[in-house]
Design an enzyme around this catalytic site. Structure first.
Site, PDB file in Angstrom:
ATOM      1  N   ASN A  12       0.851  -1.192   0.000  1.00 23.71           N
ATOM      2  CA  ASN A  12       0.000   0.000   0.000  1.00 23.71           C
ATOM      3  C   ASN A  12       0.891   1.248   0.000  1.00 23.71           C
ATOM      4  OD1 ASN A  12      -1.427   2.263   1.099  1.00 23.71           O
ATOM      5  ND2 ASN A  12      -3.080   0.897   1.662  1.00 23.71           N
ATOM      6  N   HIS A  15       0.968   6.202   1.958  1.00 26.51           N
ATOM      7  CA  HIS A  15       1.706   7.143   2.803  1.00 26.51           C
ATOM      8  C   HIS A  15       2.912   7.783   2.120  1.00 26.51           C
ATOM      9  CE1 HIS A  15      -1.242   6.671   5.737  1.00 26.51           C
ATOM     10  NE2 HIS A  15      -1.047   5.370   5.833  1.00 26.51           N
ATOM     11  N   HIS A  48      -5.569   3.758  -1.784  1.00 27.33           N
ATOM     12  CA  HIS A  48      -6.902   4.117  -1.291  1.00 27.33           C
ATOM     13  C   HIS A  48      -7.189   5.563  -1.679  1.00 27.33           C
ATOM     14  CE1 HIS A  48      -9.643   4.362   2.576  1.00 27.33           C
ATOM     15  NE2 HIS A  48     -10.291   4.696   1.476  1.00 27.33           N
ATOM     16  N   ARG A  50      -9.251   8.263  -0.993  1.00 28.01           N
ATOM     17  CA  ARG A  50     -10.242   8.662   0.017  1.00 28.01           C
ATOM     18  C   ARG A  50     -11.065   9.821  -0.502  1.00 28.01           C
ATOM     19  NH1 ARG A  50      -8.999   6.520   5.469  1.00 28.01           N
ATOM     20  NH2 ARG A  50     -10.742   7.797   6.096  1.00 28.01           N
ATOM     21  N   ARG A  54      -6.871  12.883   1.062  1.00 27.47           N
ATOM     22  CA  ARG A  54      -5.789  13.275   1.985  1.00 27.47           C
ATOM     23  C   ARG A  54      -4.436  12.703   1.563  1.00 27.47           C
ATOM     24  NH1 ARG A  54      -7.623  10.044   7.385  1.00 27.47           N
ATOM     25  NH2 ARG A  54      -9.558  11.120   6.903  1.00 27.47           N
ATOM     26  N   GLU A  75      -8.617   0.683  -3.345  1.00 25.38           N
ATOM     27  CA  GLU A  75      -9.431   0.734  -2.120  1.00 25.38           C
ATOM     28  C   GLU A  75     -10.340   1.937  -2.183  1.00 25.38           C
ATOM     29  OE1 GLU A  75      -7.932   0.992   1.923  1.00 25.38           O
ATOM     30  OE2 GLU A  75      -6.527  -0.559   1.339  1.00 25.38           O
ATOM     31  N   THR A 106      -8.548   3.595   8.416  1.00 25.10           N
ATOM     32  CA  THR A 106      -9.765   2.781   8.373  1.00 25.10           C
ATOM     33  C   THR A 106      -9.886   1.999   9.675  1.00 25.10           C
ATOM     34  OG1 THR A 106      -9.278   2.585   6.027  1.00 25.10           O
ATOM     35  CG2 THR A 106     -11.063   1.236   6.866  1.00 25.10           C
ATOM     36  N   GLU A 156     -11.191  -9.262   2.867  1.00 24.04           N
ATOM     37  CA  GLU A 156      -9.937  -8.896   3.529  1.00 24.04           C
ATOM     38  C   GLU A 156     -10.262  -8.743   5.009  1.00 24.04           C
ATOM     39  OE1 GLU A 156      -7.172  -6.288   1.647  1.00 24.04           O
ATOM     40  OE2 GLU A 156      -6.590  -5.392   3.560  1.00 24.04           O
ATOM     41  N   HIS A 199      -3.931  -4.429   7.716  1.00 23.69           N
ATOM     42  CA  HIS A 199      -4.022  -3.299   8.633  1.00 23.69           C
ATOM     43  C   HIS A 199      -3.114  -3.500   9.840  1.00 23.69           C
ATOM     44  CE1 HIS A 199      -6.034   0.563   9.180  1.00 23.69           C
ATOM     45  NE2 HIS A 199      -5.519   0.417  10.377  1.00 23.69           N
TER      46      HIS A 199
HETATM   47  N1  PXP Z   1      -6.001  -3.054   3.944  1.00 29.93           N
HETATM   48  C1  PXP Z   1      -6.956  -2.109   4.045  1.00 29.93           C
HETATM   49  C2  PXP Z   1      -8.324  -2.436   3.553  1.00 29.93           C
HETATM   50  C3  PXP Z   1      -6.666  -0.831   4.568  1.00 29.93           C
HETATM   51  O1  PXP Z   1      -7.634   0.100   4.654  1.00 29.93           O
HETATM   52  C4  PXP Z   1      -5.344  -0.547   4.961  1.00 29.93           C
HETATM   53  C5  PXP Z   1      -5.005   0.798   5.496  1.00 29.93           C
HETATM   54  O2  PXP Z   1      -5.215   1.758   4.555  1.00 29.93           O
HETATM   55  C6  PXP Z   1      -4.383  -1.547   4.803  1.00 29.93           C
HETATM   56  C7  PXP Z   1      -4.740  -2.803   4.326  1.00 29.93           C
HETATM   57  C8  PXP Z   1      -2.945  -1.313   5.140  1.00 29.93           C
HETATM   58  O3  PXP Z   1      -2.808  -1.038   6.488  1.00 29.93           O
HETATM   59  P1  PXP Z   1      -1.431  -0.492   7.021  1.00 29.93           P
HETATM   60  O4  PXP Z   1      -1.148   0.784   6.298  1.00 29.93           O
HETATM   61  O5  PXP Z   1      -1.682  -0.323   8.476  1.00 29.93           O
HETATM   62  O6  PXP Z   1      -0.402  -1.552   6.723  1.00 29.93           O
END
Ligand code: PXP
Length: 252
Positions: A12, A15, A48, A50, A54, A75, A106, A156, A199
């Site tokens: 992901n 960030h 994602h 959003r 952001r 996402e 989330t 998931e 997550h």
């Molecule tokens: N899966 C989903 C559906 C999420 O919303 C997120 C966070 O955006 C993640 C995985 C990844 O989580 P993390 O950034 O904490 O590894």
């Protein structure tokens, strides 16, 4: 380990965009991070978009859709605006997540039990367009069964509660949450759903969860990007890959 048996790692990149947006310019470029992640062994990229933009922006999604050589997992919240963008982007999969404006991330799974009527047309429209649909849910029987009923391809399972308990050193709670995830993965696989997790995962939690053989993919972002600041993204991904492979091999 064969490619089929190997647990997939979805990276992901949200960030990277968070850091970019802190200064309003173009750097660091999240799409550069996506290419680098794939070169380092990621099996797919998650982003994602959003509602409040952001981190990931519309132009990022368009570039990911056009440029990626591995599957894109888009996402999104179940809104008409996001559906239209997803249908334009044509990702490999869409993961529907709950979204609240005030949340930092989330914070819980999708309300698939109470929200079936709302979700149904979104799932149908995405599947009709040939996009696989994943629902981000709590690891419990009711949302898993509702997801299957709604025609989702994938669930998931939200690992946040477990990861928080591990981080807090609350071992009794962590064990209970781990069992809940393992049982949820079993129920989902038995229902014919593909099972992902994500997550809050780090090297240790990803290695432990890899022992649950029903999981086929982990989606990991925040921890990897933090590690990347110290060791670089390719090294962070390689270390995560090794942790996941170790966890899986030990369980076989
Ligand atoms: N899966 C989903 C559906 C999420 O919303 C997120 C966070 O955006 C993640 C995985 C990844 O989580 P993390 O950034 O904490 O590894």
């Amino acid at each position: 380990m064969s490619a089929r048996e190997r647990l997939r790692l979805g990276v992901n990149i949200d960030h990277v965009a968070t850091v970019r947006n802190a200064r309003g310019g173009a750097r660091p470029d999240p799409i550069r991070a996506a290419h680098l992640a794939i070169a380092a062994g990621a099996d797919g990229i998650t982003a994602h978009l959003r509602e409040d933009r952001r981190h990931i922006r519309d132009a990022d999604m368009a570039r990911l859709g056009a440029e990626l050589t591995k599957p894109l997992n888009f996402e999104m919240a179940a809104t008409q605006e996001m559906l239209a963008i997803a249908l334009r982007t044509k990702p490999h999969a869409c993961c529907l997540v709950p979204e609240k404006r005030e949340e930092r991330t989330t914070e819980g799974g999708l309300d698939v039990v109470g929200g079936q009527n709302h979700l149904k047309p979104f799932i149908a429209a995405l599947r009709e367009a040939g996009i696989r649909v994943s629902l981000f849910i709590e690891p419990d029987r009711a949302p898993i069964e509702a997801s299957r009923h709604l025609g989702a391809d994938i669930v998931e399972l939200h690992t946040g509660t477990w990861c928080h308990a591990v981080e807090a050193g609350d071992s009794a709670r962590a064990e209970a949450e781990f069992r809940r995830l393992a049982e949820g993965a079993r129920i989902a696989a038995e229902a014919g759903l593909e099972v992902h997790a994500g997550h809050g995962l780090d090297y240790e939690t990803a290695e432990r969860l890899a022992s649950v053989l029903e999981f086929v993919e982990f989606n990991i972002g925040h921890f990897l990007m933090g590690e990347a600041m110290f060791v670089g993204l390719p090294q962070a991904i390689a270390t995560m890959r090794q942790a996941m492979d170790r966890g899986r091999i030990a369980a076989r």
